[in-house]
Design a protein around this motif. Sequence first.
Motif, short mmCIF file in Angstrom:
data_model
loop_
_atom_site.label_atom_id
_atom_site.label_comp_id
_atom_site.label_asym_id
_atom_site.label_seq_id
_atom_site.Cartn_x
_atom_site.Cartn_y
_atom_site.Cartn_z
N GLN A 161 -73.56 -39.02 13.16
CA GLN A 161 -74.62 -39.89 13.65
C GLN A 161 -75.17 -39.41 14.99
O GLN A 161 -76.37 -39.44 15.23
CB GLN A 161 -74.10 -41.33 13.79
N GLU A 165 -78.97 -38.28 15.51
CA GLU A 165 -79.75 -38.98 16.53
C GLU A 165 -80.35 -38.01 17.53
O GLU A 165 -81.53 -38.12 17.90
CB GLU A 165 -78.86 -39.99 17.25
N GLU A 197 -78.41 -43.37 6.93
CA GLU A 197 -78.28 -44.13 8.16
C GLU A 197 -77.01 -44.97 8.20
O GLU A 197 -76.46 -45.24 9.25
CB GLU A 197 -79.50 -45.05 8.34
N ASP A 311 -72.55 -48.57 11.10
CA ASP A 311 -73.53 -47.55 11.41
C ASP A 311 -72.93 -46.27 11.98
O ASP A 311 -73.19 -45.20 11.52
CB ASP A 311 -74.58 -48.11 12.38
#
Length: 326
Positions: A161, A165, A197, A311
């Motif tokens: 992630q 990002e 995501e 997440d």
Amino acid sequence: MSGYPVPVPVARAESIHHKLYEFAKTALIKIFVHPYATVCDLYCGGGADAEKWDGAQISHYVGIDVVSSGINEVREAWESQRKSFTSEFFEADPCTDNLETLLQEKDIQADLVCCLQHLQLGFETEDKARRLLSNVSFLLKPGGYFFGITPDSSTIWAKYQKNVEAYHNRSSSMKPNIVPNCIRSENYMITFEIEEEKFPLFGKKYQLKFSSDVAAETHCLVHFPSLIRLAREAGLEYVEIQNLTEFYDDNKSLFAGMMMNAGPNLLDPRGRLLPRSYDVLGLYTTFIFQKPDPDVVPPLTTPLLPDSSYDNDELPRSICVQHRHI
């Protein structure tokens, strides 16, 4: 079988990854396995851990693995060795076969069931994970423990992630011509098949290749809340999930000497993990469950965890029902 690796080549035996993984297996066995125990080893692989079980002074070993693992060769190799314990082997896939049906006449009651390599195979689908944990519950005596090692999906997902990002935060003109779902370090490379995501509960595949490997291995992320939920449905209560770097720090006084003997350049002179060792060990976690014995101790209480995808963060490490020292 998808994701099932081929036997480890001899040249890889000297890699830092191999040394650290062997250390972790030895340390877990030293902590959990008591003399005269009956142990069931799921996905027992090449049988390289015979000396570890011998050192733990177990009385009986049950190895279970799929046909493609060369289980017949493992059986022959073990029978040719002089060991202090008896052993038997069965060809079965713990993630798809019903072991209660296949082994109903064998009367196997294990004090300990371990899965030191391939728990993640069960997370291709929910049915496979459910079958795996149901088989574990069948094999375990009341009061017995299910433990092992698996890639730390929380750590891997957080790295993924963060990487994605950072890629999307760049201006379009500055974006390099690379795939954002590839995690690289000097020790390994992790590549996800597609960008997502949210953390899928099952079937999230990735490729893991260490610098010493010839080819990558296919793994599935293990969604820890789903693992805990399905384990409880199978009659297994959650004890602890702990990253191997934390596991080492908690047990440093016991295992620093053993780690020093595993090879140079793993620890500093004070017994602390060097950055490269920290990077490799940090990719893995222990997992510990218990089959409660209502006649001996009150049943453990598994914490209620959300079953939704998360997440980027990991399962809170503070959720511990019982310490692993038994």
